[in-house]
Design a protein around this motif. Structure first.
Motif, short mmCIF file in Angstrom:
data_model
loop_
_atom_site.label_atom_id
_atom_site.label_comp_id
_atom_site.label_asym_id
_atom_site.label_seq_id
_atom_site.Cartn_x
_atom_site.Cartn_y
_atom_site.Cartn_z
N CYS A 43 18.36 54.94 20.27
CA CYS A 43 18.71 55.59 21.42
C CYS A 43 20.27 55.97 21.11
O CYS A 43 20.77 56.43 20.30
CB CYS A 43 18.77 54.46 22.35
N ARG A 44 20.35 57.07 22.20
CA ARG A 44 20.89 58.14 22.50
C ARG A 44 21.82 58.42 24.01
O ARG A 44 21.72 57.38 24.24
CB ARG A 44 20.32 59.82 22.90
N LYS B 279 23.81 48.78 23.51
CA LYS B 279 23.98 50.30 24.58
C LYS B 279 23.79 49.43 25.53
O LYS B 279 23.37 48.98 26.00
CB LYS B 279 22.16 51.30 24.50
N CYS C 278 25.09 51.23 29.01
CA CYS C 278 24.92 52.26 30.59
C CYS C 278 26.12 52.84 30.99
O CYS C 278 25.92 51.55 31.57
CB CYS C 278 23.79 52.52 31.31
N GLU D 194 20.92 47.37 26.51
CA GLU D 194 19.49 47.69 25.75
C GLU D 194 19.79 46.49 24.92
O GLU D 194 20.85 46.96 24.23
CB GLU D 194 19.23 48.91 25.70
N TRP E 298 19.05 46.64 20.89
CA TRP E 298 18.01 47.52 19.66
C TRP E 298 18.18 46.55 18.55
O TRP E 298 19.57 45.83 18.23
CB TRP E 298 17.85 48.29 19.42
N HIS F 256 13.00 47.01 19.95
CA HIS F 256 13.76 47.22 21.39
C HIS F 256 13.36 45.28 21.54
O HIS F 256 12.02 45.59 21.64
CB HIS F 256 12.89 47.73 22.08
N THR G 145 15.90 44.00 27.61
CA THR G 145 16.73 44.70 28.70
C THR G 145 17.77 43.97 29.47
O THR G 145 16.39 42.89 29.83
CB THR G 145 16.08 45.99 29.12
#
Length: 640
Positions: A156-157, A179, A181, A188, A190, A205, A208
């Motif tokens: 992911c970015r 991750k 946000c 999230e 992974w 994944h 979430t």
């Protein structure tokens, strides 16, 4: 603890007070604690063992620990750097065995901001992609060749410069990536599909988590550490407002914050979990962890001895394989992973220092009854054993010629009077020159050490060790009323009234004399039946619909596996043990060609074979539910 390190005592750690320059990392099961400008302690807190590495040059800055994987003795090394006002930063490797410092001629770039992870001897950390500021990747340092490299891109970015990316070890041999946000607070997770190796990395994944009550993880003064267990995130970091140390337990739509009440930057009183939630969490943990938790508190120790807790834990625990060689005993734990990841196994040696040696595994039987393992030592006796509690009891026969068959108990008695079914090889004199051999069936009562002979014929006797379920023994045998021997049934022995009887017909027939029929316990109170067709190799699995009792038995066809890669189960030298879990078939048996011990994991159209690398072809094994039931006092105790 490694002999190359100078031993010291744990109280030495209390003399260092500046946590700003103190790092603590893990490598290969050890804790490494860096004391800035002084040295590094290698530490096993459970064994209370500490070793000490003292730098000759106190200007060495610690980064992380690994080892040379090309050497069998694991030559430990420390990656770090030197920094001064007159000389640019110089990267160096400190070799623990030789105490030598080796400088590396590489630029100081993409260096880890947070302490890197050590996994399988290498270091790994997250850093930005120099070709794309929003894309991030994992860099690594290989201690075997002492080189930096790019390991893989992250799945992911970053959508915001303050999004948080935290890397952790997942299931001992993989990575998890968290991750968060920055804008929404959503997390999230992974995970890597396979073990970390030189092959291509595949990310999955996992989950979430919504934003409710989740802490902001960006710019935590003391960092963030976390792990994933049973689709639950457990994090340690500072409180958003006060900075007080907290543990966060997050799963689905629940986020529980528990302040660590140590008076460290603390303005709140410590918060305890409700007992019912604590008990629920503990009942879902693997036995290996629970054994260690006995020493945490008197309440936890009492809880682990409570019958209701033991039953709740048994209802949730996954079966394991107990595996015996001539000199050692192992537990084999199967991890089905989920989420598309490949299943794995963990082979762990368990204490087994019995005072008697099984000199011939051909005559050594291991079976289970009521949560215990019973191991028969031919012509010596029987050990009753709970490996997780390290408790062993011993039954020594007066007559060493008693042949063990199986164990059960009298269900009409509240104290479960354990008994062993077996037989003696006898000779009957027909004439002065001729004798005929026959077998005499007997029951050995463990409490009274009395032997009782049964006046019954020795027929339809189990070829393999029978199953013990709810105090009775069960095994598969041919139907004597079928002249073609295609119909098979389950026979049983009831220890309460000491009688044999036919329990039920099997739900399927043998279409070929070499078809294989294997009976196993299913979900603690039922049966599963595995049938393999000798001609096609196809496997069918049947299970009983209800618990096994005196009512009529109803069978359900649970699943059928195609023939691809399935082993032939007929005539296995060391037998076949198996269990069904989450519509997956797990089997232990010998390889078709080499005889080497293997675990087969079969689900849908997948069959994964994992060889147990112990270098043996003669072994004994059994399916076992790990538990905390104490060995009854009627058995003479032995130390393991």
């Amino acid at each position: 603890m490694m002999g190359l390190l100078r031993p010291t005592s744990a109280p030495l750690l209390d003399s260092f007070t500046d946590l700003t320059h103190t790092a603590i990392k893990t490598c290969d099961g050890f804790l490494f604690r860096d004391f800035w400008k002084q040295g590094v302690a290698i530490w096993n807190p459970w064994l209370r063992q500490v070793g000490w590495i003292e730098y000759v040059d106190k200007g060495f800055h610690f980064c992380g620990v690994g080892y040379d994987r090309n050497r069998p003795d694991k030559s430990y090394k420390i990656l770090g750097y030197f920094k001064s006002l007159t000389v640019s930063v110089r990267i160096a490797v400190y070799e623990c065995a030789s105490h030598a410092v080796k400088f590396l001629d590489v630029p100081f770039k993409q260096w880890p901001n947070m302490g890197p992870l050590s996994l399988n001897g290498n270091l790994y950390w997250v850093t930005s992609n120099p070709d794309d500021t929003n894309e991030y990747l994992i860099r690594s340092f290989d201690f075997s060749i002492e080189m930096f490299r790019t390991f893989c891109l992250l799945p992911c970015r970053k959508n915001h410069s303050r999004d948080e990316l935290v890397l952790a070890v997942y299931k001992r041999d993989g990575f998890s990536l968290l991750k968060q946000c920055y804008v929404t607070g959503e997390i999230e997770v992974w995970v890597t599909k396979n073990k970390i190796s030189e092959e291509e990395v595949v990310w999955i994944h996992l989950m979430t988590l919504p934003t409710s009550n989740l802490p902001k993880l960006v710019n935590k003064l003391c960092g963030v550490s976390y792990f994933i267990f049973d689709k639950t995130i457990i994090m340690c970091c500072g409180d958003q407002e006060t900075g007080a140390a907290c543990t966060y337990i997050v799963r689905e739509d629940m986020c529980k914050k528990i302040q660590i009440g140590l008076g460290i930057d603390s303005v709140m009183a410590p918060e305890n979990l409700p007992w019912d939630l604590e008990e629920k969490i503990l009942s879902g943990l693997p036995p290996l962890y629970l054994v260690r938790f006995r020493t945490v508190s008197q309440h936890w120790n009492a809880l682990l001895n409570d019958t209701r807790f033991i039953n709740n834990h048994l209802a949730r625990v996954r079966p394991q394989i107990i595996f015996l060689t001539e000199s050692k005993v192992y537990s084999i734990e199967i991890d089905l992973c989920g989420g598309g990841a490949d299943p794995t196994i963990e082979v762990r040696e368990i204490p087994s220092d019995f005072p008697y040696q099984a000199t011939d595994l051909t005559h050594t039987t291991i079976t289970t009854c009521d949560g215990f393992l019973f191991r028969d030592f031919w012509k010596q006796g029987v050990a009753i054993w709970n490996p997780w509690l390290r408790q062993v009891g011993w039954i020594e026969y007066v007559d060493k010629d008693f042949h063990f068959c199986g164990v059960g108990y009298d269900r009409t008695r509240a104290d479960k009077s354990y008994k062993i079914l077996g037989y003696f090889n006898c000779l009957r004199t027909v004439s002065n020159t001729y004798q005929v051999g026959y077998k005499k069936v007997a029951v050995y009562e463990c409490a009274s050490h009395a032997l009782k002979f049964l006046d019954v014929p020795f027929k339809q006797w189990p070829n393999m060790a029978p199953l013990s379920l709810n105090g009775n023994l069960y095994w598969v045998t041919s139907n004597p009323e079928d002249p073609h021997r295609h119909d098979y049934l389950i026979r049983s022995f009831d220890f309460s009234n000491e009688m044999f009887k036919t329990f039920c017909l099997l739900p399927c027939r043998k279409n070929h004399s070499r078809d294989e029929l294997l009976l196993a316990v299913y979900k603690r109170d039922g049966f599963s039946l595995l049938k393999q067709c000798y001609v096609t190799g196809e496997i069918e699995i049947w299970v009983t619909k209800n618990k096994i009792d005196e009512e009529e038995v109803e069978w359900i066809n649970l699943m059928t596996f195609p023939t691809s890669n399935l082993p032939k189960l007929i005539n296995k030298l060391c037998g076949v043990s198996y269990f069904i879990y989450d519509k997956t078939l797990i089997m232990c048996c010998g390889d078709e060609e080499t005889g080497a011990a293997c675990i087969y994991i079969v689900r849908e159209d997948m069959c994964k074979k994992i060889q147990i690398d112990l270098g043996i072809v003669r072994f004994s094994h059994s399916v076992y539910l790990p538990n905390f039931i104490s060995v009854p006092s009627e058995f003479r105790p032995l130390r393991v």
